[in-house]
Design an enzyme around this catalytic site. Sequence first.
Site, PDB file in Angstrom:
ATOM      1  CE1 TYR A  52      26.829 -24.278  41.767  1.00  0.00           C
ATOM      2  CE2 TYR A  52      28.207 -23.652  43.710  1.00  0.00           C
ATOM      3  CZ  TYR A  52      27.874 -24.368  42.623  1.00  0.00           C
ATOM      4  OH  TYR A  52      28.472 -25.701  42.588  1.00  0.00           O
ATOM      5  CD  GLU A  53      25.550 -16.250  47.996  1.00  0.00           C
ATOM      6  OE1 GLU A  53      24.732 -15.333  48.982  1.00  0.00           O
ATOM      7  OE2 GLU A  53      26.343 -16.873  48.547  1.00  0.00           O
ATOM      8  CB  SER A  54      27.526 -15.745  41.924  1.00  0.00           C
ATOM      9  OG  SER A  54      27.530 -16.908  41.443  1.00  0.00           O
ATOM     10  N   GLY A 131      24.901 -14.031  51.581  1.00  0.00           N
ATOM     11  CA  GLY A 131      23.777 -14.587  51.449  1.00  0.00           C
ATOM     12  C   GLY A 131      23.356 -15.620  52.575  1.00  0.00           C
TER      13      GLY A 131
ATOM     14  CG  ASN B 103      24.855 -11.854  49.007  1.00  0.00           C
ATOM     15  OD1 ASN B 103      25.296 -10.757  48.743  1.00  0.00           O
ATOM     16  ND2 ASN B 103      25.391 -13.002  48.747  1.00  0.00           N
TER      17      ASN B 103
END
Lengths: 256, 298
Positions: A52-54, A131, B103
């Site tokens: 997950y991009e977090s 993202g 991002n």
Amino acid sequence: MASEAYTPRELMVSAAADEIEDGDTAFVGMRLPLIAFQLAVSTHAPDSMAVYESGVVRDGPADGFIHTMCDLPNLNRAVSTTGMLDIMSRLQRGDVDVGFLGGAEVDRYGNLNTTRVRAGDREIRLPGSGGACDIACMAGRTVLLMPHESRRFVEEVNYVTSPGHADDGSGRENHPAPGGGPDALVTSKATFGFADGKLFLRSVHPGVDREAMLADFPWEVRTAPEVGEGPVTTTPEPTAEELDLIRTFDPDGFWT
Amino acid sequence: MSAEPSESLSDAVSRIPPGSSVATGLALEHAIPFAAGHELARQGIDDLTLIGPISDLLFDQLIGCGAVSRVRAAWVGNVSAGTGYRFREAVENDEIDVENHSNFSIALALRAGALGVPFLPTRSLLGSDVFAESDCFEAGTDPFGGEEVAYVPAIEPDWAIVHAQRASPEGDVHLWGNTGIVDPAVGAAENVLVTAEEVVDPETIHSDPSRTAITREQVSAVVECPWGAHPSPVAGHYNRDNEYYLRYHGATDTQAAFDEWADEWVYGVDDREEYMRGVDADLSITEPTVAAEVRYGQ
């Protein structure tokens, strides 16, 4: 099983989970993929991983409902909680097998728009890429998920937030993005594949009128036999086990 | 150099001048510094450039409060409900300038700032309108292999605002759970404001140096601020208040409706303690996970 026994979004989650193969590293974002990864890793893909991009890396379902990738059940007992550059580096190196994307608009090449759409004279601003652009550019393959609504299927997207395939039939050959590009589109009425970089109908969900469903597209959608991909099938209904799991992961039906 | 001890969040935030560029919401949906953000609005610190990856609500709120001139971000909205109406309306009315990122591009821009280099290359963005329609990025060629890449220019924010679990008065910070782009943003920023659930004895920080995400020479101000990230979750402290996100979505679709919301939740409270008296939700950790003991020693 009667078609009333599950919701269209539960079927989408089941179909999306089927796109994760055992051993895959899956890039998971917002909404339905949060549930689809948990379903896949609990059934046919126990050796898959989610990033997950977090900055979260998981090898199993969360023990509790998650609204977002950062809800504490998704962080609790993860394999790793790290930062975005760690996750995006894996993606850029080519280590992510499959990524999930949504969109307000999609065209036949799988270009997706989540930035701004036109409605008459008005241009409506949407949240943007997050993202998604990165996943679209660099994942080994992508799976697109969206409600089946005719306004979403367009000849040309208003803004290419997340690039699909080249428009010359070469797929990603003549396209600057390094990943494999769109591999499947799952809507609330059917699933589609991509051949020569263009959409084709793969399966129709149970109880859906095929011709009416296809009429939602402004172009003539090719079918699996037309591109040498076998017959158009009926999308499998979620099994009782899958439904039980989906309702465990999303007990109040918030996402499904 | 170390952080100047701040008496209060109000004192610390007052050091941020109008017109500043501020990176915040850096851990994505986790540990968003809402308390510090609301204090910016209460003090009328405006003309801000907000920098972030995805922003789950906070940018929308600051835009609604009239504090923002420019946004450099990948996504602005409400992760539980989708649209952020104040962002949408401000863009459609041409009231704010938006630089669209992904991002990864915002992460790379801040990493370039942290590294002290003018740009970083990436294989992302190519073929998208995030790239094609932007005057921020440039197409480039790998001078060694000849491949096409995108160049992402460095961003060096005036301020980064970070919420963390604990910090020492000197400004050494323990942060755990996912961290998004906290690390590159803190490295790139000229000043860093840290709000922490707890200000702890320096010995606590020294007992677990691998947990230290930020060190004092990067930090300008530290403030103890319990519940400083509500309604976002903080690992080990509290869960996401999802109903709050849904109610915000339902209550802010016009500017007049937003103003009423802000009168209650931002302008109508003096500080975080008073704010939290208005929150009626059980967000407590029900299944605590205690990490295996970590030993250092000599």
